[in-house]
Design a protein around this motif. Structure first.
Motif, PDB file in Angstrom:
ATOM      1  N   LYS A 109       0.830  -1.207   0.000  1.00 17.68           N
ATOM      2  CA  LYS A 109       0.000   0.000   0.000  1.00 17.68           C
ATOM      3  C   LYS A 109       0.863   1.253   0.000  1.00 17.68           C
ATOM      4  N   LEU A 110       1.872   1.284   0.853  1.00 18.05           N
ATOM      5  CA  LEU A 110       2.719   2.460   0.949  1.00 18.05           C
ATOM      6  C   LEU A 110       3.492   2.716  -0.348  1.00 18.05           C
ATOM      7  N   GLU A 111       3.877   1.647  -1.022  1.00 16.49           N
ATOM      8  CA  GLU A 111       4.631   1.796  -2.269  1.00 16.49           C
ATOM      9  C   GLU A 111       3.737   2.115  -3.460  1.00 16.49           C
ATOM     10  N   SER A 112       2.423   1.940  -3.295  1.00 17.99           N
ATOM     11  CA  SER A 112       1.500   2.151  -4.411  1.00 17.99           C
ATOM     12  C   SER A 112       1.312   3.624  -4.759  1.00 17.99           C
ATOM     13  N   LYS A 113       1.522   4.523  -3.770  1.00 19.15           N
ATOM     14  CA  LYS A 113       1.324   5.950  -4.011  1.00 19.15           C
ATOM     15  C   LYS A 113       2.439   6.737  -3.317  1.00 19.15           C
ATOM     16  N   PRO A 114       3.610   6.804  -3.972  1.00 17.80           N
ATOM     17  CA  PRO A 114       4.753   7.490  -3.343  1.00 17.80           C
ATOM     18  C   PRO A 114       4.462   8.937  -2.974  1.00 17.80           C
ATOM     19  N   ALA A 115       3.684   9.641  -3.778  1.00 16.49           N
ATOM     20  CA  ALA A 115       3.408  11.048  -3.491  1.00 16.49           C
ATOM     21  C   ALA A 115       2.661  11.220  -2.177  1.00 16.49           C
ATOM     22  N   MET A 116       1.957  10.185  -1.761  1.00 15.44           N
ATOM     23  CA  MET A 116       1.208  10.229  -0.515  1.00 15.44           C
ATOM     24  C   MET A 116       1.982   9.621   0.647  1.00 15.44           C
ATOM     25  N   PHE A 117       2.686   8.528   0.392  1.00 18.69           N
ATOM     26  CA  PHE A 117       3.248   7.725   1.475  1.00 18.69           C
ATOM     27  C   PHE A 117       4.773   7.705   1.540  1.00 18.69           C
ATOM     28  N   ASP A 118       5.467   8.462   0.694  1.00 21.16           N
ATOM     29  CA  ASP A 118       6.918   8.287   0.593  1.00 21.16           C
ATOM     30  C   ASP A 118       7.683   8.634   1.866  1.00 21.16           C
ATOM     31  N   LYS A 119       7.107   9.448   2.736  1.00 27.80           N
ATOM     32  CA  LYS A 119       7.816   9.838   3.949  1.00 27.80           C
ATOM     33  C   LYS A 119       7.334   9.100   5.195  1.00 27.80           C
ATOM     34  N   VAL A 120       6.447   8.151   5.018  1.00 26.09           N
ATOM     35  CA  VAL A 120       5.974   7.366   6.159  1.00 26.09           C
ATOM     36  C   VAL A 120       7.087   6.448   6.648  1.00 26.09           C
ATOM     37  N   GLN A 121       7.351   6.498   7.940  1.00 26.04           N
ATOM     38  CA  GLN A 121       8.336   5.611   8.540  1.00 26.04           C
ATOM     39  C   GLN A 121       7.641   4.382   9.113  1.00 26.04           C
ATOM     40  N   ARG A 122       8.386   3.304   9.201  1.00 28.80           N
ATOM     41  CA  ARG A 122       7.829   2.051   9.716  1.00 28.80           C
ATOM     42  C   ARG A 122       8.334   1.779  11.122  1.00 28.80           C
ATOM     43  N   GLY A 123       7.491   1.219  11.930  1.00 30.80           N
ATOM     44  CA  GLY A 123       7.857   0.777  13.257  1.00 30.80           C
ATOM     45  C   GLY A 123       7.239  -0.587  13.505  1.00 30.80           C
ATOM     46  N   VAL A 124       7.751  -1.296  14.490  1.00 29.44           N
ATOM     47  CA  VAL A 124       7.253  -2.638  14.801  1.00 29.44           C
ATOM     48  C   VAL A 124       6.327  -2.572  16.002  1.00 29.44           C
ATOM     49  N   PHE A 125       5.133  -3.068  15.799  1.00 27.80           N
ATOM     50  CA  PHE A 125       4.153  -3.203  16.881  1.00 27.80           C
ATOM     51  C   PHE A 125       3.440  -4.516  16.643  1.00 27.80           C
ATOM     52  N   GLU A 126       3.989  -5.561  17.251  1.00 24.21           N
ATOM     53  CA  GLU A 126       3.511  -6.911  17.004  1.00 24.21           C
ATOM     54  C   GLU A 126       3.108  -7.544  18.336  1.00 24.21           C
ATOM     55  N   VAL A 127       1.841  -7.430  18.632  1.00 23.89           N
ATOM     56  CA  VAL A 127       1.305  -7.929  19.901  1.00 23.89           C
ATOM     57  C   VAL A 127       1.314  -9.459  19.876  1.00 23.89           C
ATOM     58  N   PRO A 128       1.808 -10.123  20.940  1.00 24.93           N
ATOM     59  CA  PRO A 128       2.175  -9.579  22.250  1.00 24.93           C
ATOM     60  C   PRO A 128       3.667  -9.584  22.522  1.00 24.93           C
ATOM     61  N   THR A 129       4.508  -9.578  21.478  1.00 28.59           N
ATOM     62  CA  THR A 129       5.922  -9.846  21.721  1.00 28.59           C
ATOM     63  C   THR A 129       6.900  -8.760  21.308  1.00 28.59           C
ATOM     64  N   ALA A 130       6.600  -7.932  20.315  1.00 33.68           N
ATOM     65  CA  ALA A 130       7.615  -7.024  19.776  1.00 33.68           C
ATOM     66  C   ALA A 130       7.082  -5.598  19.654  1.00 33.68           C
ATOM     67  N   TYR A 131       7.792  -4.661  20.286  1.00 36.38           N
ATOM     68  CA  TYR A 131       7.399  -3.258  20.248  1.00 36.38           C
ATOM     69  C   TYR A 131       8.645  -2.401  20.015  1.00 36.38           C
ATOM     70  N   ASP A 132       8.787  -1.888  18.831  1.00 36.28           N
ATOM     71  CA  ASP A 132       9.935  -1.039  18.495  1.00 36.28           C
ATOM     72  C   ASP A 132       9.460  -0.015  17.473  1.00 36.28           C
ATOM     73  N   PHE A 133       8.711   0.979  17.965  1.00 31.05           N
ATOM     74  CA  PHE A 133       8.095   1.916  17.032  1.00 31.05           C
ATOM     75  C   PHE A 133       8.531   3.364  17.211  1.00 31.05           C
ATOM     76  N   ALA A 134       9.076   3.724  18.359  1.00 29.10           N
ATOM     77  CA  ALA A 134       9.559   5.081  18.569  1.00 29.10           C
ATOM     78  C   ALA A 134      10.500   5.101  19.762  1.00 29.10           C
ATOM     79  N   LYS A 135      11.517   5.927  19.687  1.00 33.34           N
ATOM     80  CA  LYS A 135      12.419   6.070  20.823  1.00 33.34           C
ATOM     81  C   LYS A 135      11.671   6.728  21.988  1.00 33.34           C
ATOM     82  N   PRO A 136      12.083   6.411  23.201  1.00 30.74           N
ATOM     83  CA  PRO A 136      11.391   6.985  24.367  1.00 30.74           C
ATOM     84  C   PRO A 136      11.352   8.511  24.319  1.00 30.74           C
ATOM     85  N   GLY A 137      10.180   9.053  24.634  1.00 26.21           N
ATOM     86  CA  GLY A 137      10.033  10.492  24.743  1.00 26.21           C
ATOM     87  C   GLY A 137      10.099  11.260  23.439  1.00 26.21           C
TER      88      GLY A 137
END
Length: 265
Positions: A109-137
């Motif tokens: 989806k993100l690659e389908s419309k670069p003009a809309m999504f090209d600056k979106v960053q990815r993070g990991v939020f995989e319940v219930p085991t993996a959370y790595d989406f933003a640095k603290p604070g």
């Protein structure tokens, strides 16, 4: 002179607020949005919801579990020039095949419309085991739309852990915005119904250090009694019961939803 300076400052502030509102309205009106998504605006109230959360175009915003990208289509262009959007979902390298599939769908989806999504960053939020989406604070706003019912099956401790991870990611004064299918007060929802008690969500958030800053009824639907065969999915847009009682469910409309704003102290 002081009055002139103050007047200029107030005018600038008002102009900035108007610009932010105009930018959000433009993102919602964007013709590049998926037509089926835009058709649901009257049921999901994106402008009122995001405004209630206090969104600004300069913010760093984390969207937890973006799914098919309904809100991503609004948030990405809105934040593209001055802010940052982190789409936090499953990892492309997850050990779980289903998680990798969700991640691949989001990538597509993100690659389908670069003009809309090209600056979106990815993070990991995989319940219930993996959370790595933003640095603290570092996040100004974290949002989740109709996802908490998916977390509750992992038990209260895991739900608290998720709320604490969100709390950790936010700056002091940062906001956690929640929209979720709402069970009637005092009625314990079935585990697989998709509904959650508002009091439960507030309790979990407060246990993680959040303060409830406000409630909005913008996504409320008093016609929804939350007692449907196949739970919330009996209602549109899913209509899980297909033609059985279809007219009844269409007359009810989309689910009754809580809209809550929590603040990190």
């Amino acid at each position: 002179m002081k009055r002139l300076i103050l007047a200029a400052m107030l005018a600038a502030g008002m102009a900035g607020a108007a610009h932010a509102d105009d930018a959000l309205k433009a993102a919602i009106a964007n013709t590049e949005r998926t037509p089926a998504n835009a058709a649901r605006d009257s049921a999901r109230h994106p402008y009122e919801t995001l405004t209630f959360f206090g969104i600004k175009p300069t913010m760093t915003v984390v969207e937890l579990s973006p799914g098919g990208g309904w809100y991503t289509e609004i948030l990405a262009p809105y934040l593209r020039e001055k802010g940052k959007l982190i789409a936090a979902g499953e990892s492309p390298t997850s050990a779980k095949e289903g998680a990798r599939k969700y991640a691949a769908n989001l990538t597509k989806k993100l690659e389908s419309k670069p003009a809309m999504f090209d600056k979106v960053q990815r993070g990991v939020f995989e319940v219930p085991t993996a959370y790595d989406f933003a640095k603290p604070g570092t996040a100004d706003l974290v949002v989740t739309f109709r996802n908490i019912h998916n977390w509750t099956g992992n038990g209260d401790d895991k739900v608290k852990e998720i709320f604490k991870k969100v709390h950790e990611s936010l700056k002091p004064g940062g906001v956690f915005g929640v929209v979720e299918h709402r069970a009637p007060a005092g009625k314990e929802p079935k585990a697989d119904s998709g509904y959650v008690q508002e009091a439960y969500v507030i309790k979990m958030a407060e246990s993680a250090g959040f303060k409830l800053a406000g409630k909005s009824e913008v996504n409320a639907n008093p016609k929804d009694k939350a007692d449907h065969n196949k739970g919330v999915w009996a209602l549109p847009p899913v209509l899980a019961n297909k033609d059985v009682d279809r007219e009844k469910y269409m007359a009810i409309g989309e689910s009754d939803r809580m809209t809550l704003k929590f603040v990190k102290q």
